[in-house]
Design a protein around this motif. Sequence first.
Motif, PDB file in Angstrom:
ATOM      1  N   ALA A   4       0.830  -1.212   0.000  1.00  7.94           N
ATOM      2  CA  ALA A   4       0.000   0.000   0.000  1.00  7.94           C
ATOM      3  C   ALA A   4       0.862   1.258   0.000  1.00  7.94           C
ATOM      4  CB  ALA A   4      -0.933  -0.012   1.213  1.00  7.94           C
ATOM      5  N   GLU A   5       1.947   1.228   0.757  1.00  4.15           N
ATOM      6  CA  GLU A   5       2.835   2.396   0.783  1.00  4.15           C
ATOM      7  C   GLU A   5       3.609   2.527  -0.525  1.00  4.15           C
ATOM      8  OE1 GLU A   5       5.286   2.141   4.226  1.00  4.15           O
ATOM      9  OE2 GLU A   5       3.602   2.097   5.629  1.00  4.15           O
ATOM     10  N   LEU A   6       3.969   1.406  -1.109  1.00  6.03           N
ATOM     11  CA  LEU A   6       4.671   1.443  -2.402  1.00  6.03           C
ATOM     12  C   LEU A   6       3.750   1.956  -3.497  1.00  6.03           C
ATOM     13  CD1 LEU A   6       7.214   0.922  -3.980  1.00  6.03           C
ATOM     14  CD2 LEU A   6       6.575  -1.487  -4.168  1.00  6.03           C
ATOM     15  N   VAL A   7       2.466   1.630  -3.420  1.00  3.63           N
ATOM     16  CA  VAL A   7       1.486   2.163  -4.379  1.00  3.63           C
ATOM     17  C   VAL A   7       1.505   3.689  -4.349  1.00  3.63           C
ATOM     18  CG1 VAL A   7      -0.990   2.453  -4.808  1.00  3.63           C
ATOM     19  CG2 VAL A   7      -0.042   0.167  -4.468  1.00  3.63           C
ATOM     20  N   GLN A   8       1.532   4.279  -3.151  1.00  7.98           N
ATOM     21  CA  GLN A   8       1.544   5.738  -3.051  1.00  7.98           C
ATOM     22  C   GLN A   8       2.820   6.320  -3.639  1.00  7.98           C
ATOM     23  OE1 GLN A   8      -1.105   7.565  -2.172  1.00  7.98           O
ATOM     24  NE2 GLN A   8      -2.098   5.544  -2.109  1.00  7.98           N
ATOM     25  N   LEU A  13       5.359   9.075  -8.379  1.00  8.54           N
ATOM     26  CA  LEU A  13       6.344   9.047  -9.466  1.00  8.54           C
ATOM     27  C   LEU A  13       5.716   9.304 -10.830  1.00  8.54           C
ATOM     28  CD1 LEU A  13       9.280   8.503 -10.317  1.00  8.54           C
ATOM     29  CD2 LEU A  13       8.690   6.074 -10.466  1.00  8.54           C
ATOM     30  N   ARG A  14       4.467   8.892 -11.033  1.00 10.80           N
ATOM     31  CA  ARG A  14       3.853   9.036 -12.359  1.00 10.80           C
ATOM     32  C   ARG A  14       3.468  10.474 -12.685  1.00 10.80           C
ATOM     33  NH1 ARG A  14      -2.132   6.346 -11.224  1.00 10.80           N
ATOM     34  NH2 ARG A  14      -2.981   8.102 -10.056  1.00 10.80           N
ATOM     35  N   PRO A  29      11.556   5.821  -0.480  1.00 13.75           N
ATOM     36  CA  PRO A  29      12.475   4.827   0.115  1.00 13.75           C
ATOM     37  C   PRO A  29      12.119   3.384  -0.235  1.00 13.75           C
ATOM     38  CG  PRO A  29      11.044   5.822   1.784  1.00 13.75           C
ATOM     39  CD  PRO A  29      10.885   6.637   0.550  1.00 13.75           C
ATOM     40  N   LEU A  30      10.829   3.054  -0.302  1.00 18.51           N
ATOM     41  CA  LEU A  30      10.461   1.682  -0.649  1.00 18.51           C
ATOM     42  C   LEU A  30      10.813   1.366  -2.097  1.00 18.51           C
ATOM     43  CD1 LEU A  30       7.014   1.293   1.149  1.00 18.51           C
ATOM     44  CD2 LEU A  30       9.245   0.459   1.875  1.00 18.51           C
ATOM     45  N   LEU A  31      10.567   2.321  -2.980  1.00 18.17           N
ATOM     46  CA  LEU A  31      10.889   2.107  -4.388  1.00 18.17           C
ATOM     47  C   LEU A  31      12.402   2.036  -4.582  1.00 18.17           C
ATOM     48  CD1 LEU A  31       9.722   1.735  -7.192  1.00 18.17           C
ATOM     49  CD2 LEU A  31       9.668   4.217  -7.463  1.00 18.17           C
ATOM     50  N   ASP A 107      -4.021   2.514 -12.657  1.00 19.90           N
ATOM     51  CA  ASP A 107      -4.167   2.227 -11.228  1.00 19.90           C
ATOM     52  C   ASP A 107      -4.066   0.733 -10.956  1.00 19.90           C
ATOM     53  OD1 ASP A 107      -4.451   4.894 -10.568  1.00 19.90           O
ATOM     54  OD2 ASP A 107      -6.641   4.855 -10.605  1.00 19.90           O
ATOM     55  N   GLU A 108      -4.699  -0.070 -11.803  1.00 22.91           N
ATOM     56  CA  GLU A 108      -4.636  -1.519 -11.634  1.00 22.91           C
ATOM     57  C   GLU A 108      -3.205  -2.011 -11.810  1.00 22.91           C
ATOM     58  OE1 GLU A 108      -6.651  -5.586 -13.551  1.00 22.91           O
ATOM     59  OE2 GLU A 108      -7.311  -3.589 -14.209  1.00 22.91           O
ATOM     60  N   ALA A 109      -2.507  -1.457 -12.819  1.00 21.80           N
ATOM     61  CA  ALA A 109      -1.125  -1.860 -13.059  1.00 21.80           C
ATOM     62  C   ALA A 109      -0.235  -1.486 -11.883  1.00 21.80           C
ATOM     63  CB  ALA A 109      -0.615  -1.204 -14.341  1.00 21.80           C
ATOM     64  N   ILE A 110      -0.423  -0.303 -11.319  1.00 21.66           N
ATOM     65  CA  ILE A 110       0.379   0.129 -10.183  1.00 21.66           C
ATOM     66  C   ILE A 110       0.163  -0.793  -8.987  1.00 21.66           C
ATOM     67  CG2 ILE A 110       0.541   1.938  -8.425  1.00 21.66           C
ATOM     68  CD1 ILE A 110       0.414   3.989 -10.657  1.00 21.66           C
ATOM     69  N   ASP A 111      -1.089  -1.174  -8.731  1.00 21.21           N
ATOM     70  CA  ASP A 111      -1.360  -2.104  -7.630  1.00 21.21           C
ATOM     71  C   ASP A 111      -0.607  -3.421  -7.831  1.00 21.21           C
ATOM     72  OD1 ASP A 111      -3.035  -0.296  -6.387  1.00 21.21           O
ATOM     73  OD2 ASP A 111      -4.879  -1.149  -7.221  1.00 21.21           O
ATOM     74  N   LEU A 112      -0.636  -3.937  -9.059  1.00 19.85           N
ATOM     75  CA  LEU A 112       0.031  -5.212  -9.340  1.00 19.85           C
ATOM     76  C   LEU A 112       1.551  -5.067  -9.277  1.00 19.85           C
ATOM     77  CD1 LEU A 112      -2.202  -6.535 -12.259  1.00 19.85           C
ATOM     78  CD2 LEU A 112      -2.097  -7.400  -9.919  1.00 19.85           C
ATOM     79  N   LEU A 113       2.075  -3.947  -9.788  1.00 18.86           N
ATOM     80  CA  LEU A 113       3.521  -3.719  -9.720  1.00 18.86           C
ATOM     81  C   LEU A 113       3.996  -3.667  -8.272  1.00 18.86           C
ATOM     82  CD1 LEU A 113       4.040  -1.024 -12.518  1.00 18.86           C
ATOM     83  CD2 LEU A 113       4.761  -3.420 -12.585  1.00 18.86           C
TER      84      LEU A 113
END
Length: 303
Positions: A4-8, A13-14, A29-31, A107-113
Motif C-alpha cells: 500500500a505504501e509502495l502504491v503511493q 512518481l507518475r 524509500p520503498l521504491l 491504477d490496476e497496473a500500479i497495484d500489481l507492480l
Amino acid sequence: MKPAELVQELKTLRKGRGLAGRVEDRVGPLLRSACSVADGDGMVAIREKVSDRLSALAADLPEDLRVAALAAFAICAEARQPLYQERVRWAAQRLDRDPRTVRRRVDEAIDLLAELAASSSPPPAASAGEHWHTSSLSIALVLDELLVLERRRIVADQEGVRSLDLAVSLPDGRPSVTVLYGGTLVDRGMETSSRWGYGLELPRPLSRGEPWETAILFRPPSLRPYMVTVPRHPCDSFDLRVRFGQGSRPPEVWALEGAFQRDVSDPGYRGRPHAVDSSGELHLRFRGLMPGLAYGARWDEQS
C-alpha cells in the motif's frame, strides 16, 4: 515491504514528467529499496535502475496493463510527454480505449507492480561479466550484400569484467560471424527458434570505468524488413545506417524509438516516417536507450 505504501510512491512518481523528469526527490524509500538504488546514485543511475526494474516487473502484466504502466511512468519513448494526462491519451490511442479506462488500467497496473515488487527480491547482483553498459553502438546494414557491421563501445561498471553476453535475432538462425577486433567469440547456441546467443571473451579483465571497443561482421542468411536493437543493458547512444541502394529504395520507411518488441513485426504498427536519401541510404541516431525496448528502422515489406 508494504504494497500500500509502495502504491503511493508509484502514484507520486507518475506525476509530471514521470521518469523523464528529475527523479531524485520523487523516488521514495520503498521504491529505492525495490530497485536497488544506492545512497550515492545520481539522477541518471536512479532513472536507469527504476526504469529497468519497473520494465522487468511490467513484463509479467497483461499487455494492456503493461502499455498503460510504461506510458504512465514515461518509460516508453513515444510516451514521454511532459504531462501525465498527455501520456494517458497516448496510451488510450495505442490501446483503442477511452482515457478514463486507461486511467483505471494505470491504477490496476500500479497495484500489481507494487505487489510484485513487494513479493520478490531486488534483482540479484550480476556476475563480473555482466557489470557493463554500452556507451555507443553503431550498426551498418548493406541490404544488397546482406552484411551487418556492428561496432560497440562498452564501459565496465565494476572491476574484473571479463566477458560480454550478447544475442542477435534472425529469421533463419545463426549467421556467419567474423570478429574484427575486441575479443574471442563464444557460441552460446540458439536461445529461442530465432535468437542466437553469443558472447565475447575479453583478452584481459577490465577495470571499473575502463572503456572497451569491439567490431563484429555478420553475414545473415536472410533478414526481415526491419533492423532494430533491443538492449539488455543501458545504452547511451545508437547510430544506425541502412543502405538500400538506389534501385531498391522502399516506398516507406519508419523510425522505431522505444517501441514494444511485439510492435516491431506488427503490420499495424508504423512508427515515425523517415526519408531515404538520394543514395538510397537511411541514417538514424538514438540517445538514452531503455533496456527491453526496440530502437531502429522498419521499411515497407514490398521493398
